[in-house]
Design a protein around this motif. Sequence first.
Motif, PDB file in Angstrom:
ATOM      1  N   ALA A   4       0.800  -1.229   0.000  1.00 38.69           N
ATOM      2  CA  ALA A   4       0.000   0.000   0.000  1.00 38.69           C
ATOM      3  C   ALA A   4       0.831   1.276   0.000  1.00 38.69           C
ATOM      4  CB  ALA A   4      -0.923   0.005   1.228  1.00 38.69           C
ATOM      5  N   TYR A   5       2.148   1.168  -0.001  1.00 43.00           N
ATOM      6  CA  TYR A   5       2.988   2.339   0.235  1.00 43.00           C
ATOM      7  C   TYR A   5       2.800   3.442  -0.807  1.00 43.00           C
ATOM      8  CZ  TYR A   5       5.168  -1.240   3.100  1.00 43.00           C
ATOM      9  OH  TYR A   5       5.388  -2.256   4.004  1.00 43.00           O
ATOM     10  N   THR A   6       2.731   3.085  -2.079  1.00 46.78           N
ATOM     11  CA  THR A   6       2.645   4.130  -3.102  1.00 46.78           C
ATOM     12  C   THR A   6       1.270   4.804  -3.115  1.00 46.78           C
ATOM     13  OG1 THR A   6       2.064   2.479  -4.805  1.00 46.78           O
ATOM     14  CG2 THR A   6       4.388   3.073  -4.590  1.00 46.78           C
ATOM     15  N   LEU A   7       0.236   4.104  -2.694  1.00 46.15           N
ATOM     16  CA  LEU A   7      -1.083   4.733  -2.567  1.00 46.15           C
ATOM     17  C   LEU A   7      -1.035   5.809  -1.491  1.00 46.15           C
ATOM     18  CD1 LEU A   7      -4.103   5.020  -3.108  1.00 46.15           C
ATOM     19  CD2 LEU A   7      -4.489   3.105  -1.543  1.00 46.15           C
ATOM     20  N   THR A   8      -0.424   5.488  -0.358  1.00 44.76           N
ATOM     21  CA  THR A   8      -0.288   6.460   0.725  1.00 44.76           C
ATOM     22  C   THR A   8       0.574   7.636   0.280  1.00 44.76           C
ATOM     23  OG1 THR A   8      -0.451   4.654   2.340  1.00 44.76           O
ATOM     24  CG2 THR A   8       0.404   6.758   3.124  1.00 44.76           C
ATOM     25  N   LEU A   9       1.632   7.349  -0.468  1.00 44.47           N
ATOM     26  CA  LEU A   9       2.492   8.409  -0.991  1.00 44.47           C
ATOM     27  C   LEU A   9       1.713   9.345  -1.911  1.00 44.47           C
ATOM     28  CD1 LEU A   9       5.303   9.690  -1.535  1.00 44.47           C
ATOM     29  CD2 LEU A   9       5.548   8.018  -3.391  1.00 44.47           C
ATOM     30  N   LEU A  10       0.938   8.785  -2.808  1.00 48.35           N
ATOM     31  CA  LEU A  10       0.150   9.586  -3.739  1.00 48.35           C
ATOM     32  C   LEU A  10      -0.824  10.489  -3.003  1.00 48.35           C
ATOM     33  CD1 LEU A  10      -1.097  10.415  -6.453  1.00 48.35           C
ATOM     34  CD2 LEU A  10      -2.428   8.277  -6.396  1.00 48.35           C
ATOM     35  N   LEU A  11      -1.583   9.926  -2.088  1.00 50.89           N
ATOM     36  CA  LEU A  11      -2.585  10.704  -1.355  1.00 50.89           C
ATOM     37  C   LEU A  11      -1.924  11.762  -0.464  1.00 50.89           C
ATOM     38  CD1 LEU A  11      -4.976   7.764  -0.412  1.00 50.89           C
ATOM     39  CD2 LEU A  11      -5.407   9.567  -2.103  1.00 50.89           C
ATOM     40  N   GLY A  12      -0.793  11.403   0.138  1.00 52.83           N
ATOM     41  CA  GLY A  12      -0.087  12.349   0.994  1.00 52.83           C
ATOM     42  C   GLY A  12       0.482  13.524   0.208  1.00 52.83           C
ATOM     43  N   THR A  13       1.077  13.243  -0.933  1.00 51.78           N
ATOM     44  CA  THR A  13       1.646  14.306  -1.763  1.00 51.78           C
ATOM     45  C   THR A  13       0.552  15.209  -2.320  1.00 51.78           C
ATOM     46  OG1 THR A  13       3.404  12.766  -2.417  1.00 51.78           O
ATOM     47  CG2 THR A  13       3.194  14.797  -3.680  1.00 51.78           C
ATOM     48  N   ALA A  14      -0.536  14.593  -2.789  1.00 50.28           N
ATOM     49  CA  ALA A  14      -1.644  15.372  -3.345  1.00 50.28           C
ATOM     50  C   ALA A  14      -2.303  16.240  -2.280  1.00 50.28           C
ATOM     51  CB  ALA A  14      -2.667  14.433  -3.979  1.00 50.28           C
ATOM     52  N   SER A  15      -2.544  15.686  -1.100  1.00 56.78           N
ATOM     53  CA  SER A  15      -3.194  16.461  -0.040  1.00 56.78           C
ATOM     54  C   SER A  15      -2.301  17.610   0.419  1.00 56.78           C
ATOM     55  CB  SER A  15      -3.554  15.557   1.144  1.00 56.78           C
ATOM     56  OG  SER A  15      -2.397  15.130   1.847  1.00 56.78           O
ATOM     57  N   THR A  16      -0.992  17.389   0.476  1.00 55.84           N
ATOM     58  CA  THR A  16      -0.058  18.445   0.873  1.00 55.84           C
ATOM     59  C   THR A  16      -0.053  19.569  -0.163  1.00 55.84           C
ATOM     60  OG1 THR A  16       1.347  16.838   2.024  1.00 55.84           O
ATOM     61  CG2 THR A  16       2.329  18.972   1.481  1.00 55.84           C
ATOM     62  N   PHE A  17      -0.127  19.203  -1.425  1.00 57.21           N
ATOM     63  CA  PHE A  17      -0.186  20.219  -2.486  1.00 57.21           C
ATOM     64  C   PHE A  17      -1.426  21.094  -2.341  1.00 57.21           C
ATOM     65  CE2 PHE A  17      -2.156  21.285  -6.595  1.00 57.21           C
ATOM     66  CZ  PHE A  17      -1.246  22.244  -7.026  1.00 57.21           C
ATOM     67  N   PHE A  18      -2.576  20.471  -2.145  1.00 58.89           N
ATOM     68  CA  PHE A  18      -3.811  21.253  -2.048  1.00 58.89           C
ATOM     69  C   PHE A  18      -3.871  22.049  -0.746  1.00 58.89           C
ATOM     70  CE2 PHE A  18      -5.327  18.064  -5.199  1.00 58.89           C
ATOM     71  CZ  PHE A  18      -5.626  18.972  -6.203  1.00 58.89           C
ATOM     72  N   LEU A  19      -3.296  21.510   0.329  1.00 57.91           N
ATOM     73  CA  LEU A  19      -3.254  22.258   1.580  1.00 57.91           C
ATOM     74  C   LEU A  19      -2.381  23.499   1.432  1.00 57.91           C
ATOM     75  CD1 LEU A  19      -3.841  22.596   4.606  1.00 57.91           C
ATOM     76  CD2 LEU A  19      -1.855  21.150   5.066  1.00 57.91           C
ATOM     77  N   TYR A  20      -1.214  23.341   0.859  1.00 52.75           N
ATOM     78  CA  TYR A  20      -0.318  24.487   0.682  1.00 52.75           C
ATOM     79  C   TYR A  20      -0.927  25.513  -0.271  1.00 52.75           C
ATOM     80  CZ  TYR A  20       3.932  27.172   0.064  1.00 52.75           C
ATOM     81  OH  TYR A  20       4.852  28.194   0.032  1.00 52.75           O
ATOM     82  N   SER A  21      -1.566  25.040  -1.326  1.00 45.68           N
ATOM     83  CA  SER A  21      -2.231  25.947  -2.259  1.00 45.68           C
ATOM     84  C   SER A  21      -3.316  26.754  -1.552  1.00 45.68           C
ATOM     85  CB  SER A  21      -2.846  25.155  -3.427  1.00 45.68           C
ATOM     86  OG  SER A  21      -1.854  24.471  -4.147  1.00 45.68           O
TER      87      SER A  21
END
Length: 204
Positions: free
Chosen positions: A137-154
């Motif tokens: 499951a590691y890359t799924l968590t990576l994808l969601l974590g990176t995407a959520s961080t992008f939208f949070l920072y935006s």
Amino acid sequence: QADTLCYTTLMLTKNDHSHKTTLFYPLLLILAGSFLRFIFLDKHNLWYDEVASLILAQKDYISIRSPLYYHLLKLSTVFFGTSEWALRLPSAAFSTASLFFVYLLAKKLAGLHIALFSLAITVLSAFHLWYAQEARAYTLTLLLGTASTFFLYSLLISQKNKNHILLYICLSTIGLYSSYFYITLFVFQQLYVLCTFKRPLYLK
């Protein structure tokens, strides 16, 4: 070779702010990353943890550790079977998708040149490639974590797009179902907001 590619990418874009730089090079790197992640998915036999993933995905109940991943893995086996290639396909897809958000986040944080450099490093990252070809499951968590961080920072740097908060909430909720480790990222995201901004923009 990895150092050479990263250096070449930086030099090609050093004095180029054209449409080619902002679109062509990122797409080229992501395509290269996709090729590296999908090639040889079935080169090695399944190892113990990957077999465990298959067993959990085939059960009537889903493990509480990564419920979303096992649901998606089960769906993949319905369409593609239970071969090494089929079981590792979701991980490769999630890893490839995460490259897009690595680029967007780095561009938002540090500009175009650093974004391309960061993307090139991620494309060639041995760890990134390893887990992209592992039925876990590691890359799924990576994808969601990176995407959520992008939208949070935006969201934090601009209030112009209110959809960012909805996307952040949705991705964070989904992320918490992808792995219990995701809660660590979620906590640090909130700490960043509290430490950086006296009053979070999305609470105004």
